[in-house]
Write a protein that holds these residues in place. Structure first.
Motif, short mmCIF file in Angstrom:
data_model
loop_
_atom_site.label_atom_id
_atom_site.label_comp_id
_atom_site.label_asym_id
_atom_site.label_seq_id
_atom_site.Cartn_x
_atom_site.Cartn_y
_atom_site.Cartn_z
N ARG A 132 1.21 -1.33 0.26
CA ARG A 132 -0.12 -0.41 -0.34
C ARG A 132 0.76 1.18 -0.13
O ARG A 132 0.34 2.53 -0.68
N GLU B 177 1.21 4.40 -2.69
CA GLU B 177 1.25 5.26 -2.69
C GLU B 177 2.08 6.14 -3.05
O GLU B 177 1.84 7.90 -2.56
N LEU C 66 -1.37 -3.97 -8.70
CA LEU C 66 -1.83 -3.10 -8.43
C LEU C 66 -3.00 -4.27 -7.96
O LEU C 66 -3.57 -4.08 -6.14
N GLN C 67 -4.12 -4.31 -8.70
CA GLN C 67 -5.07 -5.39 -7.83
C GLN C 67 -4.71 -6.83 -7.42
O GLN C 67 -5.33 -6.81 -6.23
N THR D 284 -3.75 -5.76 -3.93
CA THR D 284 -5.18 -5.41 -2.97
C THR D 284 -5.72 -6.01 -2.23
O THR D 284 -5.78 -7.21 -2.99
N LYS E 24 -8.34 -8.47 -0.64
CA LYS E 24 -9.05 -8.62 -0.88
C LYS E 24 -10.45 -8.64 0.65
O LYS E 24 -9.97 -9.03 1.83
N ARG E 25 -11.26 -7.69 0.15
CA ARG E 25 -12.63 -7.75 1.56
C ARG E 25 -13.40 -8.98 1.62
O ARG E 25 -13.28 -9.68 0.85
#
Length: 572
Positions: free
Chosen positions: A113, A117, A138-139, A142, A144-145
């Motif tokens: 992250r 940024e 990036l994916q 990221t 996973k929710r």
């Protein structure tokens, strides 16, 4: 610093790993860091990691690294400083009479992250691997929710499960100065010229309270990444400011838009810079190492050349602004400016007038000099002729001259009245106007339209946003700005630009000529529309013959006779 004074193959070193490293860190380094610094620094990092995990504290000679990596001591040194610069290694040194002792501290990579940024790291990775690969990474990193929609969290707090105990820990058992993982790359933003930036920003433009430490760091990073000066960053901040609010994301976005508009639509790429000592040595050797010197002038920033020719001393603000104006206002390329700086320092030491420098730059521009090689050849001719001055006939363009040309073109092409007086004084207006539209940058055009004054922030922001969203060719964009400026009576805004552009797109306007033709047709149609009255023109009728003669119509004569008879009868 020269290699033979910095590192020898017999120098000894130890390895220290303050944080345990996992396979997740290995994945971050391989996928995110290796594209930036290359395979050799990463190979050195992994070797130090492997040796330090099992035998931390043991000392080695640098022969060990040379044999393990099959690399020369010079390659080891270059790989080491690359790791230091990217934040994966800290190096400590102790000297004795015969040997140097080093301690290499292996640092973990930034969390994914924080990496994405960071404006420097994310942009350089984007420029290295391209948009599609960047989006996939990036994916991939990221989080996973978890699907928790419709659910309520019932997790217990610490105090719900545990209760305090009445016992104190001895002071010597408490831990002090716990090491923390790095949260950013080593970057010293104090090198950015903040005094020059702040002097150009009034409180009315941007309240100085908005320039926080976090904003300062972002300013310095994006300025370094895009090669922007303090003067450029003033425009960037004015674009980023919204309702007296300034955020790091807004600064990064505005810097990207400004870079695309004024420099290039290609993302900037990371490259190693020459050490100051090497740059200064190259700047001294005009007659030798021609290829290396050309390469230096092509890659270096003007401020680096100024520092080099001044023996490493800091450059005065007015001197830097003088050379930067050649790039921003007069469309001289940075390599040519670098050669000009070097030429001036060799042949005219001491105080140099601004007009003298501009005169040389104007002469070189007229000759079409755009590369360092061309500029060096031209400078050599000056030196061979022992005539470093420019002919008296060389003139320096005045911004007011362009202002009058733009006014005149607005009248000649579109019949805008403010340019009528200027049109009467100039010749070949349309061709000169087209030539100007092809060679200047949109921010410079805005300044010309303001007769040399600083354009308003909202106008600059509108033009920059439009250019970033639609990526028009520069000549067509300039023609649009010129037409919209006079159509709006000097009140440019983004919706108005988009409205005109929409009409152009429907008519497939793609060149200056078709844009001018469209504008002329539109102005003519408007003029015809408003020349008609609202009530319409009544049909023209023939006037009776008696209007222009003394003879009265019969009806009129009969009416008078009846009136006379009525009066006579009343008297009787």
């Amino acid at each position: 610093m020269k290699l033979n004074n910095e590192l020898h193959s017999v120098d000894r070193f130890t390895i220290h790993i303050p944080f345990p490293l996992s396979s997740y860190e290995r994945k971050l380094i391989t996928l995110l860091y290796q594209p930036l610094i290359g395979p050799e620094p990463i190979s050195l990092y992994f070797l130090l990691w492997a040796e330090g995990e099992d035998e931390e504290g043991r000392d080695y000679t640098h022969y060990h690294l040379m044999n393990g990596l099959d690399m020369s001591i010079g390659a080891i040194f270059n790989a080491r400083i690359a790791l230091e610069a990217i934040g994966l290694l800290r190096t400590y040194k102790k000297e004795t009479d015969d040997l140097h002792y080093f301690s290499y501290e292996i640092l973990p990579p930034l969390e994914a992250r924080r990496f994405f940024e960071d404006p420097l790291l994310s942009m350089f990775l984007f420029s290295k691997i391209g948009e599609n690969a960047y989006r996939r990474l990036l994916q991939r990193f990221t989080p996973k929710r978890v699907a928790i929609e419709g659910m309520t969290e019932i997790s217990r707090q610490f105090t719900d499960v545990y209760q305090p105990i009445q016992q104190h820990m001895p002071k010597n058992m408490m831990v002090h100065d716990i090491a923390e993982k790095p949260s950013k790359i080593p970057f010293y933003y104090q090198s950015f010229d903040f005094p020059l930036l702040m002097s150009g920003l009034s409180e009315n433009m941007i309240p100085h309270r908005l320039i926080t430490a976090e904003i300062k760091e972002t300013i310095a990073k994006v300025a370094f990444m895009y090669g922007l000066s303090a003067i450029d960053m003033k425009h960037v901040l004015m674009m980023a400011n919204s309702d007296d609010e300034l955020t790091t994301d807004a600064v990064r976005k505005s810097a990207s838009e400004y870079y695309k508009l004024t420099i290039s639509k290609t993302p900037p790429a990371i490259s190693k810079m020459l050490p100051p000592e090497q740059a200064h040595e190259q700047a001294k050797e005009w007659n030798s190492k021609q290829d290396e010197l050309v390469q230096y002038f092509e890659q270096a920033r003007p401020i680096d050349v100024l520092i080099a020719v001044n023996d490493g001393k800091q450059v005065f603000d007015h001197e830097l602004e003088m050379y930067e104006s050649l790039i921003t206002q007069y469309d001289i390329t940075p390599p040519v400016v670098n050669v000009l700086i070097h030429y001036i320092s060799l042949n005219n030491p001491g105080h140099i007038s601004k007009k003298y420098i501009q005169a040389i730059a104007a002469d070189w521009r007229k000759k079409g000099i755009e590369t360092a090689t061309q500029a060096m050849n031209e400078a050599r001719q000056f030196m061979d002729q022992k005539n470093p001055t420019v002919k008296k006939s060389t003139t320096i363009e005045d911004m007011h001259a362009e202002f009058e040309l733009l006014q005149a073109a607005a009248y000649v092409l579109y019949q805008f009245e403010p340019g009528k007086a200027s049109a009467a004084k100039l010749k070949n207006i349309e061709e000169t106007f087209k030539s100007l539209m092809k060679k200047i940058e949109p921010p410079v055009l805005l300044q010309m339209l303001a007769d040399g004054k600083e354009p308003f922030a909202h106008e600059l922001k509108a033009v920059t946003q439009f250019a970033s969203m639609y990526e028009w060719e520069r000549p067509l964009l300039n023609t649009l700005i010129h037409y919209a400026h006079f159509s709006s009576e000097g009140n440019l805004n983004l919706p108005f630009l988009e409205a005109i552009a929409s009409g152009w797109r429907k008519q497939s306007v793609q060149t200056i000529e078709t844009a001018i033709q469209y504008g002329q047709n539109y102005r003519k149609s408007r003029a015809q529309k408003y020349s008609r009255t609202t009530y319409g023109n009544p049909e023209k009728k023939e006037l009776p013959a008696w209007i222009n003669s003394s003879e009265k119509p019969k009806s009129q004569a009969s009416l008078e006779e009846l009136e006379r008879q009525y009066r006579m009868k009343k008297k009787s």
